[in-house]
Design a protein around this motif. Structure first.
Motif, PDB file in Angstrom:
ATOM      1  N   HIS A   1      -8.497  -4.539  -5.807  1.00  0.00           N
ATOM      2  CA  HIS A   1      -8.886  -4.788  -4.424  1.00  0.00           C
ATOM      3  C   HIS A   1      -9.442  -3.530  -3.767  1.00  0.00           C
ATOM      4  O   HIS A   1     -10.445  -3.579  -3.039  1.00  0.00           O
ATOM      5  N   LEU A   2      -8.808  -2.396  -4.024  1.00  0.00           N
ATOM      6  CA  LEU A   2      -9.268  -1.142  -3.423  1.00  0.00           C
ATOM      7  C   LEU A   2     -10.679  -0.786  -3.861  1.00  0.00           C
ATOM      8  O   LEU A   2     -11.424  -0.123  -3.123  1.00  0.00           O
ATOM      9  N   GLU A   3     -11.054  -1.221  -5.047  1.00  0.00           N
ATOM     10  CA  GLU A   3     -12.385  -0.893  -5.558  1.00  0.00           C
ATOM     11  C   GLU A   3     -13.486  -1.429  -4.661  1.00  0.00           C
ATOM     12  O   GLU A   3     -14.547  -0.801  -4.530  1.00  0.00           O
TER      13      GLU A   3
ATOM     14  N   ALA B   1      -1.592   8.317   2.418  1.00  0.00           N
ATOM     15  CA  ALA B   1      -1.449   9.512   1.585  1.00  0.00           C
ATOM     16  C   ALA B   1      -1.420  10.780   2.424  1.00  0.00           C
ATOM     17  O   ALA B   1      -0.800  11.777   2.042  1.00  0.00           O
ATOM     18  N   GLY B   2      -2.081  10.757   3.613  1.00  0.00           N
ATOM     19  CA  GLY B   2      -2.098  11.932   4.467  1.00  0.00           C
ATOM     20  C   GLY B   2      -0.732  12.319   4.994  1.00  0.00           C
ATOM     21  O   GLY B   2      -0.506  13.475   5.366  1.00  0.00           O
TER      22      GLY B   2
ATOM     23  N   VAL C   1       0.841  -1.205   0.000  1.00  0.00           N
ATOM     24  CA  VAL C   1       0.000   0.000   0.000  1.00  0.00           C
ATOM     25  C   VAL C   1       0.872   1.250   0.000  1.00  0.00           C
ATOM     26  O   VAL C   1       0.588   2.234  -0.708  1.00  0.00           O
ATOM     27  N   ARG C   2       1.953   1.213   0.761  1.00  0.00           N
ATOM     28  CA  ARG C   2       2.868   2.358   0.812  1.00  0.00           C
ATOM     29  C   ARG C   2       3.512   2.608  -0.549  1.00  0.00           C
ATOM     30  O   ARG C   2       3.597   3.746  -1.027  1.00  0.00           O
TER      31      ARG C   2
ATOM     32  N   ARG D   1      -9.067   1.187   1.509  1.00  0.00           N
ATOM     33  CA  ARG D   1      -9.114   2.570   1.038  1.00  0.00           C
ATOM     34  C   ARG D   1      -8.806   3.536   2.178  1.00  0.00           C
ATOM     35  O   ARG D   1      -8.166   4.572   1.982  1.00  0.00           O
ATOM     36  N   ALA D   2      -9.256   3.192   3.398  1.00  0.00           N
ATOM     37  CA  ALA D   2      -8.927   4.016   4.555  1.00  0.00           C
ATOM     38  C   ALA D   2      -7.429   3.952   4.845  1.00  0.00           C
ATOM     39  O   ALA D   2      -6.808   4.974   5.195  1.00  0.00           O
ATOM     40  N   ARG D   3      -6.834   2.774   4.696  1.00  0.00           N
ATOM     41  CA  ARG D   3      -5.382   2.648   4.872  1.00  0.00           C
ATOM     42  C   ARG D   3      -4.649   3.504   3.834  1.00  0.00           C
ATOM     43  O   ARG D   3      -3.648   4.159   4.146  1.00  0.00           O
TER      44      ARG D   3
END
Length: 267
Positions: free
Chosen positions: A32-34, A47-48, A11-12, A40-42
């Motif tokens: 998978h994110l879809e 991204a934050g 994810v990173r 998606r929260a991860r």
């Protein structure tokens, strides 16, 4: 990736846009994110912590929000239709049906003087045009959008190809009954050419593959039929060869099934 969710490292890497990330993993993460809100929260949390990503997302959101607020999502039925067809497939299929009708008329009138039924000469190769319309950049105005989605690839191509065959095979079966052409004589070559087009399409693109096979069909089948009044490749003795082409095409298609996922390309 784990059996359920992508790892934190994956994810990173996806969030940072690492160019070394293999294409198959990239598409797997997007698919998978879809459907996974937790991942998606991860992704959002990851991204934050990246100022550049946050600034980019803010700019994109500010530009899209006015248009998104005024738009309506496509109906579920419409989304399902696009998985099985494209806007240009209908006119192409209608043209193929019209060509088949002309072939039947030629066969049943004195104007056709060839030794081989035009239905037999055309029916096996006509689905190639429908397959080309199903997955070719130049024939589908929405190709770029479709090819960039996580669910694009071989399954989508197979669904659209199935639509082509579901429309054309009954039409050609009826044409065969009207002209006395045996089912196996046109059906087996038709399936073999379709499988070969899909298999070769993973290497050079579906549009180019159908064009190459169309030229080969014209040289090996149509030319002898016009000049000599016979088509040796379409005789009953040639059916085992067509069966071999069909099996080989399916085998290559399965072996290279990722080619349609990892490289949409100019197909």
């Amino acid at each position: 990736m784990s059996a359920q969710h992508p790892s934190d490292a994956l994810v990173r890497a996806y969030t940072r846009g690492d160019t070394d990330l293999p294409a198959d993993r990239l598409w797997a993460v997007e698919a998978h994110l879809e459907g996974c809100s937790g991942c998606r929260a991860r992704l959002a949390a990851e991204a934050g912590g990246l100022p550049d990503v946050t600034a980019l997302l803010t700019t994109v959101r500010d530009g899209l929000e006015p248009g998104l607020a005024a738009s309506r999502p496509a109906a579920r039925g419409a989304r399902r239709v696009t998985a099985w067809t494209t806007p240009v497939m209908a006119p192409w299929l209608a043209t193929i049906v019209a060509v088949t009708a002309v072939a039947v008329l030629l066969d049943r009138t004195a104007r056709w003087s060839g030794g081989v039924s035009p239905v037999l000469l055309l029916a096996p190769a006509l689905p190639l045009a429908g397959v080309a319309a199903a997955w070719t950049r130049g024939l589908d105005p929405a190709f770029e959008l479709t090819a960039a989605t996580p669910r694009a690839g071989l399954p989508l191509l197979l669904r659209r190809t199935l639509t082509v065959l579901a429309v054309l095979l009954p039409v050609h079966a009826t044409a065969g009954l009207l002209t006395g052409v045996a089912l196996a004589q046109w059906l087996l070559p038709s399936l073999a050419l379709t499988a070969a087009a899909l298999a070769l399409g993973g290497v050079i693109g579906v549009g180019r593959a159908t064009a190459v096979l169309g030229v080969l069909w014209s040289a090996a089948v149509l030319a002898p039929a016009v000049t000599l009044g016979s088509a040796p490749l379409l005789r009953p003795g040639g059916l085992p060869g067509w069966a071999g082409v069909l099996v080989l095409g399916v085998g290559v298609l399965l072996a290279r099934r990722r080619a349609y996922t990892t490289s949409p390309g100019p197909r």
